[in-house]
Each structure stands twice: as C-alpha cells, then as structure tokens.
Design a protein around this motif. Sequence first.
Motif, mmCIF file in Angstrom:
data_model
loop_
_atom_site.group_PDB
_atom_site.id
_atom_site.type_symbol
_atom_site.label_atom_id
_atom_site.label_comp_id
_atom_site.label_asym_id
_atom_site.label_seq_id
_atom_site.Cartn_x
_atom_site.Cartn_y
_atom_site.Cartn_z
ATOM 1 N N PHE A 81 0.839 -1.207 0.000
ATOM 2 C CA PHE A 81 0.000 0.000 0.000
ATOM 3 C C PHE A 81 0.871 1.253 0.000
ATOM 4 N N GLY A 82 2.014 1.201 0.700
ATOM 5 C CA GLY A 82 2.945 2.331 0.697
ATOM 6 C C GLY A 82 3.482 2.607 -0.696
ATOM 7 N N VAL A 83 3.871 1.543 -1.398
ATOM 8 C CA VAL A 83 4.354 1.695 -2.777
ATOM 9 C C VAL A 83 3.243 2.234 -3.664
ATOM 10 N N TRP A 84 2.040 1.671 -3.529
ATOM 11 C CA TRP A 84 0.869 2.109 -4.298
ATOM 12 C C TRP A 84 0.610 3.593 -4.059
ATOM 13 N N THR A 85 0.716 4.011 -2.796
ATOM 14 C CA THR A 85 0.493 5.414 -2.444
ATOM 15 C C THR A 85 1.544 6.311 -3.088
ATOM 16 N N LEU A 86 2.806 5.879 -3.062
ATOM 17 C CA LEU A 86 3.875 6.671 -3.690
ATOM 18 C C LEU A 86 3.678 6.798 -5.197
#
Length: 196
Positions: A81-86
């Motif tokens: 989710f962190g990667v997706w958010t970035l």
Amino acid sequence: MEFLLAIAASTGVVFVAEMGDKTQLVAMSLATRYRAATVLLGITAATLAVHGVSVLIAEVLGLALPTDWITLAAGIAFVCFGVWTLLGDELTDKDEERAASRRIRSGVVTVAVVFFIAELGDKTMLATITVGTRYDWLPVWIGSTAGMVVADALAIGLAALLGKKLPERAIQIGAALLFFLAGGAMVFQGVRAVAS
C-alpha cells in the motif's frame, strides 16, 4: 478496550490510505457538482456498503488462516500500500465521466453509486480487509467508514478553501511513510511469530 483500539486502528489506516487516493479525487470532483453535504452523505452510504463487504471478507479470511501468517501478510500488504500510495492514483476519463453523470435524479444516490463503483477493489477497501483480519468486524466497519468520510470531508473542505492547490505529492509521501512503518513492524512481528 479492544473495541476502541480496533476503531482507532481502522480509522487511522483508512484515513491514511485515502490521502491522495483516486476515490478522494472522485469526492473532490463530485463536490464541484453537488453540495458538500450531499457528497458526504453519498460517500457515507457507499462506504458503509463497500466496507461492509470488506469486513465480511476479512472475517472469512480470519477464520481460514492462522493468525501469525495473517500478521505477516498484513505487513506485506501495508508495504505494498505504501508503494501504491507513492506511485499515486489518477482520476481517469471514465472516473470523471461517472462523476459528471446526472442520469439519476437524486444527488445522494448518484454520489453513492459513483463512489461505490470507484471504491471496489481500491486501496482503502483492501486496507479495510487487512485490518479486519486482525480485529472484530463491527469496530473495523465503524472505524474504516469514519476514516474514509473524515479524509474525504477534509479534502473537500481544503479543495474549497485552496482551490484544489493541495500539496498532493507531500500528502502521498507522508501516507506512504506511515504505511512503510506500520508494514515493517507487522512483517517483523509476523516473521518472529512464524519462525518461533
């Protein structure tokens, strides 16, 4: 105490997940066509429905999988989710078209339908499922709905004040960092539990 902890955890996770998300952009787009109260009422109805499905899925997964593996999977999901958010979410032409649609007479129903469709399979739905595997369904349902509505209300209010000049990239980076921290902690906890 566990009930309140679950509400707080799901509210926080979904609030962070919604920052800079496609559905937040949909909410801001809908707010240019309908009154803020209409948009928030429609978002609340759609979120109650989508996150109701999410906690149901989480309950089924929680019964089927061992807790240690769920913790590890949840940590990995949070890092993703962190990667997706970035990487960010963009409002597609199809999303804009749905937001502009006025085929339904009721503004609340239009907003609810558009938001429901946009939310299916979205990061916040998946985040709700992830948190729901760790806590009981009712507080997660309440908290995830509250987190979504508060995040979208904040975005609608800020967009009205700032004329859509929100520092979107800074919001994305901050949200991604929170996901990385939470995900890293859960991965560490899950690996320790599985290894022992």
